[in-house]
Enzyme design. Structure first.
Site, PDB file in Angstrom:
ATOM      1  N   HIS A   1      20.115  66.741  71.423  1.00 16.83           N
ATOM      2  CA  HIS A   1      19.448  68.080  72.025  1.00 16.83           C
ATOM      3  C   HIS A   1      17.701  68.363  70.555  1.00 16.83           C
ATOM      4  O   HIS A   1      17.732  68.919  69.675  1.00 16.83           O
ATOM      5  CB  HIS A   1      20.196  69.274  72.359  1.00 16.83           C
TER       6      HIS A   1
ATOM      7  N   HIS B   1      15.835  72.356  70.532  1.00 13.36           N
ATOM      8  CA  HIS B   1      15.715  73.006  69.876  1.00 13.36           C
ATOM      9  C   HIS B   1      14.451  73.677  70.227  1.00 13.36           C
ATOM     10  O   HIS B   1      14.079  73.311  69.575  1.00 13.36           O
ATOM     11  CB  HIS B   1      16.576  73.634  68.955  1.00 13.36           C
TER      12      HIS B   1
END
Ligand code: AMP
Ligand code: ZN
Length: 144
Positions: A101, A103
């Site tokens: 992921h 951010h």
């Protein structure tokens, strides 16, 4: 961890709730449930990769384009913010969710958030020979 147990895979499958910003066949952008600042969101591949170290190259190419799109959208949604992109690869880097992921964290003046640097780390520049030694180590490293 396999995709079956992974919290972000469950988000992709709609098994747990999320607040989606956009998605396509390859990726999904959604709000972080513990926002560091208003607008903090995440971009993930729909396929389960642990992090950048095992991610598929074609997926990564797609993700970087969509990361830029998400950055531009967050930037357009707010006045005068900086956008911090961060990816933690591995536990020691602070990765808690083992599904790749990115951010997207809006930064504002005096937001009281940032990396912590070791005390005095800028007191002196690294000697060139030391930089050469370390660069050689990395340059000559072979992937497992
Ligand atoms: P990291 O520490 O880089 O692994 O970041 C994981 C991020 O995922 C944290 O910022 C969490 O707040 C966020 N997170 C964990 N669970 C959820 C969830 N169910 N929905 C949205 N964000 C989540
Ligand atoms: Zn996953």
């Amino acid at each position: 961890m396999t995709g079956d147990e992974c919290i972000f895979c469950k988000i992709v499958k709609g098994e747990i709730p999320s607040t989606i910003i956009f998605q396509d066949d390859i990726c999904m952008a959604f709000m972080d449930i513990f926002p560091i600042s208003e607008g903090h969101c995440l971009l993930i591949p729909k396929e389960h990769f642990t992090n950048l170290l095992d991610a598929d190259e074609a997926v990564l190419q797609h993700l970087i384009t969509k990361l830029s799109l998400l950055d531009r959208k967050v930037s357009a949604a707010y006045n005068d913010v900086g956008i911090l992109n961060a990816v933690a690869n591995g536990e020691y880097a602070g990765q808690e969710v083992p599904h790749l992921h990115f951010h997207v964290i809006p930064r504002r003046p005096n937001d009281d958030f940032g990396f912590r640097y070791p005390e005095g780390y800028r007191d002196s520049m690294a000697p060139r020979e030391e930089l050469e030694r370390v660069a050689g180590l990395i340059r000559n490293a072979t992937e497992a």
